[in-house]
Motif scaffolding. Structure first.
Motif, short mmCIF file in Angstrom:
data_model
loop_
_atom_site.label_atom_id
_atom_site.label_comp_id
_atom_site.label_asym_id
_atom_site.label_seq_id
_atom_site.Cartn_x
_atom_site.Cartn_y
_atom_site.Cartn_z
N LEU A 56 36.03 -37.62 -12.39
CA LEU A 56 35.98 -36.34 -13.04
C LEU A 56 34.61 -35.88 -12.68
O LEU A 56 34.34 -34.33 -12.70
CB LEU A 56 35.74 -36.81 -14.63
CG LEU A 56 37.43 -37.03 -15.02
CD1 LEU A 56 37.43 -37.46 -16.34
CD2 LEU A 56 38.25 -35.75 -14.88
N ALA A 57 33.44 -36.63 -12.58
CA ALA A 57 32.08 -36.09 -12.46
C ALA A 57 32.12 -35.40 -10.80
O ALA A 57 31.54 -34.12 -11.01
CB ALA A 57 31.08 -36.92 -12.27
N ALA A 58 32.96 -36.06 -10.07
CA ALA A 58 33.16 -35.25 -8.69
C ALA A 58 33.74 -33.97 -8.60
O ALA A 58 33.34 -32.63 -8.33
CB ALA A 58 33.67 -36.19 -7.78
N ALA A 59 34.74 -33.85 -9.73
CA ALA A 59 35.34 -32.57 -9.97
C ALA A 59 34.74 -31.60 -10.61
O ALA A 59 34.49 -30.40 -10.11
CB ALA A 59 36.76 -32.80 -10.91
N VAL A 60 33.73 -32.00 -11.78
CA VAL A 60 33.04 -30.89 -12.21
C VAL A 60 31.79 -30.35 -11.47
O VAL A 60 31.76 -29.26 -11.23
CB VAL A 60 32.24 -31.61 -13.44
CG1 VAL A 60 31.18 -30.88 -14.13
CG2 VAL A 60 33.23 -32.16 -14.62
N TYR A 61 31.03 -31.36 -10.81
CA TYR A 61 30.12 -30.88 -9.42
C TYR A 61 30.67 -29.92 -8.61
O TYR A 61 30.28 -28.79 -8.16
CB TYR A 61 29.39 -31.90 -9.34
CG TYR A 61 28.19 -32.33 -10.37
CD1 TYR A 61 27.05 -31.92 -10.30
CD2 TYR A 61 28.38 -33.24 -11.25
CE1 TYR A 61 26.09 -32.17 -11.24
CE2 TYR A 61 27.77 -33.78 -12.40
CZ TYR A 61 26.15 -32.99 -12.21
OH TYR A 61 25.55 -33.16 -13.25
N GLY A 62 31.75 -30.64 -8.03
CA GLY A 62 32.38 -29.90 -6.94
C GLY A 62 32.79 -28.49 -7.33
O GLY A 62 32.40 -27.33 -6.81
N ALA A 63 33.63 -28.34 -8.25
CA ALA A 63 34.04 -27.05 -8.66
C ALA A 63 33.17 -26.10 -9.02
O ALA A 63 33.06 -25.15 -9.08
CB ALA A 63 35.31 -27.34 -10.01
N SER A 64 32.15 -26.57 -9.95
CA SER A 64 31.11 -25.85 -10.48
C SER A 64 30.25 -25.38 -9.26
O SER A 64 29.63 -24.09 -9.35
CB SER A 64 30.23 -26.42 -11.60
OG SER A 64 29.43 -27.45 -10.70
#
Ligand SMILES: Cc1cc2nc3c(=O)[nH]c(=O)nc-3n(C[C@H](O)[C@H](O)[C@H](O)COP(=O)(O)OP(=O)(O)OC[C@H]3O[C@@H](n4cnc5c(N)ncnc54)[C@H](O)[C@@H]3O)c2cc1C
Length: 542
Positions: A229-237
């Motif tokens: 989820l952290a990777a998703a938040v940072y990647g998408a942001s």
């Protein structure tokens, strides 16, 4: 939950959508329809309706300045409620993409809308205002699994226990199902699923409908625990096109934790479920997409862009991958264990399990932090006594000091060192536990129906079929842990060395519990997920 937007805030929304008139009785969003539109009421009223057969219940009324939607607005999942115009009036209508863009750029509106969305969803869950009815038994493993799946996916449901509710027989007859078919899930009052898999439930509720699985993504993240989820938040942001694959539900092991007290910024602790829900919402706010109950089954490591086979779905392709599949629990070496899993033997200690043990004695097995937390949490609920069984001589080597102190000071927890479970007895549910004190060899039998197994984990790497280099315990080796010999054997094709967190395949990273040498903590998983994204940018630029 139902804030009124100021005139200035409405004026900031208006250019992103279109103003239009609405007529009395006009359906703005139908129950069961994917939520792709967002409405701000500027004149008149819209009512939020819960329909059940011919019956209707008005759940809320949106007046001028108020707006529609909950967290499903972000994922584009189907609505559980109908929204229709109560009075003639006017709305501003935005499609989902415009709304996401607005949330990402206007921080004041983002805060107001997201807070309302999350509170509304929490309200729906608390009231059981769903389009799902679960008929099950508290003594069945399948029922517990489905309850956890729906709860962890933030989906409200009503529950009827076959053993406690006399009206249940009528209901089962109405849907032509026998008691032996439970757990039964009734989706939207129509589809009847007998002991369904999580994937069948996800399909029935349209969890994955809004996602194009054929696109080539910048980044596919495999696993939606804290690291994924952290990777998703940072990647998408940071502007990447991100897709997350998750076998079960967002949150991973952390989602099973009743209270995480050592995560930075939460001095009074936060439940794993709350942390996972907030992170999932945050990832969606930035546009990350997630396939639920769709695990990765194979990595096609000889193709670029890399391809990942997905359980019952098309292959997904990406220029970079982050593997965040975590680890699975160690189980007790007791012959008939599987008979009692979910029916007295649990691998998580959350409110769902605690409710089943009210006023009774329980056993927690394990000597590390997760066992300590479970013991302290359960002792704080309405259980009568917690027997904490540890194979070693004490707790000090494996547990944080603050937890040891709490266990020692809690009269409801009995610590039994050099002790292990040697037998489980019962019929449809665990009734008795036998344990042996290894110094004396004495075996005791206790009438206890609840055992919490907290023994650590083995990595979820089997699906990789050794495409990447693993250590002796099958955790994924990354960065400087990959020796020259490892890289030679893996035919590392580049002149540069692997980046930190990069596996033996360029552009494929491993983060969190699945990674060799990882410190098994939520904070380190989150840290690694976010650090890996910085290296993904470098890979995509090269
Ligand atoms: C009961 C309990 C309490 C804990 N309490 C704390 C605490 O208080 N503080 C703390 O710091 N740490 C705690 N931990 C440890 C912490 O939860 C983990 O370190 C953390 O969750 C690791 O995150 P992760 O994302 O690497 O893996 P996980 O949380 O294990 O998530 C991995 C995810 O990947 C999914 N997955 C697996 N295989 C596949 C596949 N093939 N395809 C797609 N998806 C897949 C899984 O379903 C899962 O959702 C606790 C752990 C447990 C079990």
């Amino acid at each position: 939950m139902f804030p009124i937007l100021t005139r200035a805030q409405i004026e900031r929304i208006a250019p992103h959508g279109r103003r239009r008139q609405i007529q009395r009785g006009e359906i703005l969003i139908e129950a069961g329809e994917q939520i792709t539109r967002f409405f701000v009421v500027t004149a008149g009223e819209a009512e939020v309706v819960r329909r059940s057969g011919a019956k209707e219940e008005i759940v809320a009324v949106e007046r001028a300045g108020q707006f529609t939607g909950d967290t499903h607005m972000l994922s584009g999942r189907p609505s559980v409620l109908q929204i229709r115009a109560k009075e003639p009036g006017e709305v501003i209508e935005l499609d989902r993409e415009r709304l996401l863009a607005l949330i990402q750029t206007d921080s004041e509106l983002s805060e107001i809308l997201l807070r309302a969305f999350i509170l509304r969803r929490a309200g729906l869950i608390a009231e059981g205002f769903g389009d799902v009815l679960l008929v099950g038994s508290n003594h069945s493993q399948g029922t517990l699994r489905i309850k956890e799946f729906l709860t962890r996916n933030g989906h409200p449901y009503s529950y009827i226990d076959v053993e406690r509710d006399s009206a249940v027989q009528d209901l089962l007859t109405r849907f032509r199902v026998g008691v032996k078919d439970v757990p039964v899930v009734i989706c939207r009052g129509e589809n009847v699923l007998r002991n369904p898999t999580n994937r069948q439930i996800a399909d029935c509720l349209g969890f994955n409908e809004a996602i194009d699985q054929t696109e080539i993504r910048d980044l596919v993240v495999i696993g939606a625990g804290p690291s994924g989820l952290a990777a998703a938040v940072y990647g998408a942001s940071e502007g990447l096109d991100v897709l997350v694959l998750e076998t079960n539900a967002p949150g991973g092991q952390a989602g099973l934790s009743s209270r995480i007290e050592n995560y930075l910024g939460f001095p009074t602790g936060i439940s794993g479920q709350d942390l996972a829900t907030a992170a999932y919402t945050q990832a969606q706010k930035f546009g990350a997409q997630m396939l639920i109950a769709r695990g990765a089954t194979k990595l096609m490591c000889d193709q670029t862009p890399y391809a990942v086979a997905v359980d019952s779905g098309p292959r997904v392709r990406a220029r970079a991958l982050i593997i965040a599949t975590g680890a699975e629990y160690r189980r007790l070496a007791v012959e008939n264990l599987s008979r009692f899993e979910g029916a007295g033997v649990y691998y998580g200690a959350t409110f769902v399990e605690a409710q089943l043990c009210g006023g009774e004695e329980v056993v927690v097995v394990g000597g590390a932090n997760s066992a300590g937390q479970a013991a302290v949490f359960l002792a704080g609920q309405s259980v009568k006594r917690v027997h904490m069984l540890v194979r070693g001589e004490g707790l000090t080597k494996s547990m944080s000091r603050y937890l040891i102190r709490r266990i020692e000071e809690n009269p409801a927890i009995v610590l039994r060192t050099c002790t292990e479970i040697v037998g489980l007895e019962g019929n449809d549910h665990l009734r008795r536990v036998r344990w042996r004190e290894n110094r004396s060899g004495n075996i005791e039998t206790h009438d206890i129906g609840h055992v919490f197994v907290m023994l650590g984990a083995i990595p979820n790497t089997r699906w990789l079929d050794r495409c990447v280099v693993l250590d002796e315990k099958e955790f994924i080796k990354t960065g400087p842990d990959l020796s020259a010999e490892d890289l030679r054997a893996a035919h590392w094709p580049l002149t540069r060395a692997p980046y930190l967190l990069e596996t033996s395949l360029p552009g494929i990273f491993a983060v969190g519990d699945v990674r060799s040498g990882n410190i098994k903590r939520v904070a380190s998983a989150v840290g690694e997920g976010s650090i890996a994204v910085a290296f993904v940018h470098q890979v995509l630029r090269s």
